[in-house]
Design an enzyme around this catalytic site. Sequence first.
Site, short mmCIF file in Angstrom:
data_model
loop_
_atom_site.label_atom_id
_atom_site.label_comp_id
_atom_site.label_asym_id
_atom_site.label_seq_id
_atom_site.Cartn_x
_atom_site.Cartn_y
_atom_site.Cartn_z
N SER A 108 0.51 -1.78 -0.20
CA SER A 108 0.04 -0.10 -0.12
C SER A 108 0.71 1.23 0.33
O SER A 108 2.05 1.42 -0.79
CB SER A 108 -1.05 -0.35 1.31
OG SER A 108 -2.38 0.87 1.21
N ASP A 141 -9.99 -5.33 -3.05
CA ASP A 141 -9.35 -4.70 -2.26
C ASP A 141 -10.23 -3.08 -2.63
O ASP A 141 -10.87 -2.95 -3.92
CB ASP A 141 -8.22 -4.14 -2.78
CG ASP A 141 -7.15 -3.41 -1.99
OD1 ASP A 141 -7.58 -2.93 -1.48
OD2 ASP A 141 -6.34 -3.32 -2.05
N HIS A 189 -7.21 -5.82 1.00
CA HIS A 189 -6.03 -5.12 1.18
C HIS A 189 -5.34 -5.77 2.66
O HIS A 189 -4.43 -5.51 2.81
CB HIS A 189 -6.37 -3.68 1.45
CG HIS A 189 -5.34 -2.67 1.51
ND1 HIS A 189 -4.71 -2.45 -0.52
CD2 HIS A 189 -4.97 -1.81 2.08
CE1 HIS A 189 -3.71 -1.34 0.10
NE2 HIS A 189 -3.47 -1.01 1.24
#
EC number: 3.1.2.12
Lengths: 282, 282
Positions: free
Chosen positions: A150, A226, A259
Amino acid sequence: MTNLKLISESKSFGGKLGFYSHPSSTCNGEMRFAVYQPPQANQNSVPVLYFLSGLTCTEENFMAKAGAQRYAAEYGLMLVAPDTSPRNTGIAGEDDEWDFGTGAGFYVDATEQPWHQHYQMYSYVVQELPALIAANFPTQTEKQGIFGHSMGGHGALVCALRNPQLYKSVSAFAPIAAPMRCPWGQKAFSRYLGSDGESWRLYDASELIKQVKYHSPILIDQGTADKFLAEQLLPEVFEQACAAVNQPLTLRYQEGYDHSYYFIASFIEDHIRYHALAFEEK
Amino acid sequence: MTNLKLISESKSFGGKLGFYSHPSSTCNGEMRFAVYQPPQANQNSVPVLYFLSGLTCTEENFMAKAGAQRYAAEYGLMLVAPDTSPRNTGIAGEDDEWDFGTGAGFYVDATEQPWHQHYQMYSYVVQELPALIAANFPTQTEKQGIFGHSMGGHGALVCALRNPQLYKSVSAFAPIAAPMRCPWGQKAFSRYLGSDGESWRLYDASELIKQVKYHSPILIDQGTADKFLAEQLLPEVFEQACAAVNQPLTLRYQEGYDHSYYFIASFIEDHIRYHALAFEEK
């Protein structure tokens, strides 16, 4: 270990996982990081793989949740995971937002007040931390790789693209791949870097790739479930930029994955093997 | 899924990790647990392996930190991790101590006021939860195994020794192996069960093993650098009790490992394989 304070240590897969703090000259305060030394490091110097974590994480999340030690021990790699920002700097409001300030350093060198005195995560990750690791752990300094998740995936791409000579390999899980074009990146860049769009380009992988060819294929995994994919991550922008300059990229859309670290753990073996193979070349 | 509320779900190693809550009649309130369904469960019913966590844990720790899904997916086992106690019961002082009350149910059926109305973790783990799992997930109910860590290692041994017909296999990481003889166990038993020593024996693996032969070898891993080893865990007491009744036991002292999930993760593959092999027999 000059300047290094060992906070805790646990044996893990035959190797040694340590959590450290040290006074950072770059960030002008105490910084923390974690190091996993595989069993091979008892006899020989080993390559080093840096992992940059995402928003709200500390140096602990990756070591506790990714399941990476299993494969670092198999391939004989050292793992280093820095914290995601300076902490307790005294800057007013540093803890107020989950996506800015503490836990959200975005791996940039801030130029704006009041952040620039401490928030120098880019230089910390690229320069100070590797020097500290080299001085204190048995590493092959010419064999470094970097990856992240991320915000940390963004950081890993930026560090590698700006310093291809320092990193033999780079990969990412669900990276913020075009931060200039997403809300997280725009918020962080405007406050850390000011309104000058030119300085933003130095921290945007999809912009950098237009200027610098990276010497190796890049690996990215992205979950299709995600919830940040469409608005914040924008891997398709990076993919198009790579295609435009013939940069080899393996972008894998992993069906149904979200995620979380459960996604990372599911594909960590592939990423560690990818870096291990890069270290074996030449 | 009657009465089951899905709190969150993540894909993991090709399977599905879900966190659930439900009204528990046994514990007289809401209880939580986590279930990992391996990819094989999409086609067929699979065996079920219960993991009981240690003091202060919730249903999340094991799933986030042990790295077990990797091997559950390989061997085709469902993993179920309940919470370690009822929560928010309204009992005065339930949250005051880290080793008693919330997060410290000790897998007993409390008989003492004010705990007995909610703290029925033994019956919850042995009866209510398996019935709920069988009714809502594709399981081979005749193939159950159980394992756990620390307080949960104690719980796993007690559940299996008291119900050998329900559990084909049992193993433990650093279990509280003789709770009647250690401070943690004495504190919990005296307040959950009262001063009657006889009732304590029903929840002490080192006492139970004298009366019930378990049908399979028992596997225990214990780190030698575990700071709770000498005072709280006492695996040597259980080992002697097993020896006295010729109960097959593999007690492995793992050099240099501590009490953390880093220890568990390092040996989780061995434990899951151990249970998988037990499920394959007959």
